[in-house]
Design an enzyme around this catalytic site. Structure first.
Site, mmCIF file in Angstrom:
data_model
loop_
_atom_site.group_PDB
_atom_site.id
_atom_site.type_symbol
_atom_site.label_atom_id
_atom_site.label_comp_id
_atom_site.label_asym_id
_atom_site.label_seq_id
_atom_site.Cartn_x
_atom_site.Cartn_y
_atom_site.Cartn_z
ATOM 1 N N SER A 16 40.702 46.426 30.467
ATOM 2 C CA SER A 16 42.040 45.879 30.175
ATOM 3 C C SER A 16 42.027 44.241 29.934
ATOM 4 O O SER A 16 42.734 43.611 29.376
ATOM 5 C CB SER A 16 43.065 46.281 31.406
ATOM 6 O OG SER A 16 42.430 45.470 32.521
ATOM 7 N N ASN A 17 41.030 43.569 30.570
ATOM 8 C CA ASN A 17 40.815 42.152 30.288
ATOM 9 C C ASN A 17 40.601 41.917 28.711
ATOM 10 O O ASN A 17 40.909 40.983 28.293
ATOM 11 C CB ASN A 17 39.782 41.463 31.258
ATOM 12 C CG ASN A 17 40.523 41.211 32.513
ATOM 13 O OD1 ASN A 17 41.344 40.171 32.640
ATOM 14 N ND2 ASN A 17 40.243 41.863 33.562
ATOM 15 N N ILE A 95 24.705 43.147 38.095
ATOM 16 C CA ILE A 95 24.271 41.831 38.598
ATOM 17 C C ILE A 95 23.103 41.335 37.624
ATOM 18 O O ILE A 95 22.269 42.161 37.214
ATOM 19 C CB ILE A 95 23.338 42.105 40.048
ATOM 20 C CG1 ILE A 95 24.422 42.068 40.932
ATOM 21 C CG2 ILE A 95 22.742 40.738 40.342
ATOM 22 C CD1 ILE A 95 24.017 42.383 42.516
ATOM 23 N N ASN A 110 33.156 34.434 34.011
ATOM 24 C CA ASN A 110 33.601 35.521 34.523
ATOM 25 C C ASN A 110 34.897 35.685 35.202
ATOM 26 O O ASN A 110 35.414 34.617 35.341
ATOM 27 C CB ASN A 110 32.475 35.713 35.582
ATOM 28 C CG ASN A 110 32.428 37.308 36.265
ATOM 29 O OD1 ASN A 110 32.888 38.285 35.896
ATOM 30 N ND2 ASN A 110 32.533 37.328 37.655
ATOM 31 N N HIS A 112 36.710 37.197 38.715
ATOM 32 C CA HIS A 112 36.333 37.750 39.840
ATOM 33 C C HIS A 112 37.822 38.035 40.486
ATOM 34 O O HIS A 112 38.422 37.162 40.696
ATOM 35 C CB HIS A 112 35.468 37.054 40.890
ATOM 36 C CG HIS A 112 35.063 37.953 41.999
ATOM 37 N ND1 HIS A 112 34.158 38.999 42.073
ATOM 38 C CD2 HIS A 112 35.419 37.667 43.243
ATOM 39 C CE1 HIS A 112 34.202 39.324 43.044
ATOM 40 N NE2 HIS A 112 35.105 38.536 44.083
ATOM 41 N N ASP A 148 29.016 35.310 42.023
ATOM 42 C CA ASP A 148 30.188 34.949 41.897
ATOM 43 C C ASP A 148 30.340 33.670 42.511
ATOM 44 O O ASP A 148 31.441 33.416 43.427
ATOM 45 C CB ASP A 148 31.019 36.271 42.881
ATOM 46 C CG ASP A 148 31.158 37.588 42.260
ATOM 47 O OD1 ASP A 148 31.044 37.479 40.777
ATOM 48 O OD2 ASP A 148 31.000 38.647 42.921
ATOM 49 N N GLU A 177 45.237 38.287 36.024
ATOM 50 C CA GLU A 177 44.174 38.220 35.581
ATOM 51 C C GLU A 177 44.126 38.044 33.859
ATOM 52 O O GLU A 177 43.546 37.301 33.185
ATOM 53 C CB GLU A 177 43.157 39.463 35.611
ATOM 54 C CG GLU A 177 42.500 39.658 37.164
ATOM 55 C CD GLU A 177 41.567 40.469 37.356
ATOM 56 O OE1 GLU A 177 40.912 41.083 36.462
ATOM 57 O OE2 GLU A 177 41.535 41.008 38.271
HETATM 58 C C1 GRF Z 1 38.824 43.165 37.106
HETATM 59 O O1 GRF Z 1 39.376 43.427 38.248
HETATM 60 C C2 GRF Z 1 37.850 42.114 37.206
HETATM 61 O O2 GRF Z 1 38.326 41.119 37.887
HETATM 62 C C3 GRF Z 1 36.590 42.688 37.595
HETATM 63 O O3 GRF Z 1 36.489 43.862 37.053
HETATM 64 C C4 GRF Z 1 37.637 44.384 36.686
HETATM 65 C C5 GRF Z 1 37.641 44.686 35.434
HETATM 66 O O4 GRF Z 1 38.914 45.326 34.609
HETATM 67 N N1 GRF Z 1 35.385 41.608 37.389
HETATM 68 P P1 GRF Z 1 38.997 45.728 33.237
HETATM 69 O O5 GRF Z 1 37.696 46.561 32.787
HETATM 70 O O6 GRF Z 1 39.161 44.539 32.354
HETATM 71 O O7 GRF Z 1 40.355 46.575 33.094
#
Ligand code: GRF
Length: 216
Positions: A16-17, A95, A110, A112, A148, A177
């Site tokens: 989704s990001n 990791i 990244n 988080h 992180d 995010e």
């Molecule tokens: C998000 O919550 C991000 O912060 C974490 O993993 C998740 C990824 O979600 N690192 P998506 O695959 O982008 O939906």
């Protein structure tokens, strides 16, 4: 106008990001081009999102390698082949060792899902709820060799609501995010953001250790 910033985005899951980056570029809010999406899982939904958007994809299955370093070397070589200006970890659930990290330090971000330095690692939302925190959130940061632990760029705070479950909180944090991650990338793409002396620097000024704070 300068050439669009070349992004390689690494995923393991829903993406989704990644979608937020695709959408931000389409809306003209991020002067960038996603030159490849790379996953360590062939079944990652994010690969379909990339294919729908016409973005080249690759899968490197970590299970095919004898150890982390060999996987990281293959991943590094694959990423380098696309000549990225910026590498984006977007839900990449491995990791990474210095074998991968070192060549990309300063151009590797990244996100988080916690208000770092609180709750590095997994289960961040449940940990925030268990601690009775009033605020949860997410942090975009430069990646260093500390898990992180790299310098924060943007931190978005999300109020915890009475009776929240970890899933409900995670869904609200995910929405922020999607706003802050492309924004941090745009700062980098336009030359405003860099890593200096282990601090994130915006327009020549070190950001606070929390990064730029956005309250929901
Ligand atoms: C998000 O919550 C991000 O912060 C974490 O993993 C998740 C990824 O979600 N690192 P998506 O695959 O982008 O939906």
């Amino acid at each position: 106008m300068a050439e669009p910033c070349r992004l390689v985005i690494l995923i393991s899951g829903s993406g989704s990001n990644l979608q937020a980056f695709i959408d931000a570029i389409a809306r003209g809010e991020l002067h960038a081009r996603i030159v490849a999406v790379i996953s360590n899982k062939a079944a990652a939904l994010g690969l379909q999102r990339a294919e729908t958007a016409g973005i080249p994809t690759a899968t490197i299955d970590h299970k095919q390698f004898a150890n982390r370093e060999q996987f990281d070397a293959a991943l590094r070589d694959c990423v380098e082949q696309f000549q990225p200006d910026l590498v984006i970890l977007a839900g990449f659930m491995r990791i990474l060792t210095p074998v991968f990290l070192r060549p990309f330090i300063g151009r590797l971000l990244n996100i988080h899902p916690s208000l770092l330095p609180k709750y590095p690692g997994l289960h961040t939302h449940q940990r925030a709820l268990d601690a009775g925190d009033a605020q949860a959130g997410a942090t975009v940061h430069f990646v260093t060799e500390e898990l992180d632990g790299g310098p924060a760029i943007i931190q978005a705070q999300v109020a915890v609501q009475y009776g929240d479950t970890a899933e409900q909180l995670a869904a609200r944090v995910l929405q922020v995010e999607h706003r802050i991650y492309p924004r941090a990338a745009e700062w980098f793409a336009t030359g405003r953001l860099s890593l200096h002396d282990n601090r994130a620097t915006l327009d020549g000024t070190p950001l606070p250790v929390t990064g730029f704070i956005i309250q929901d």
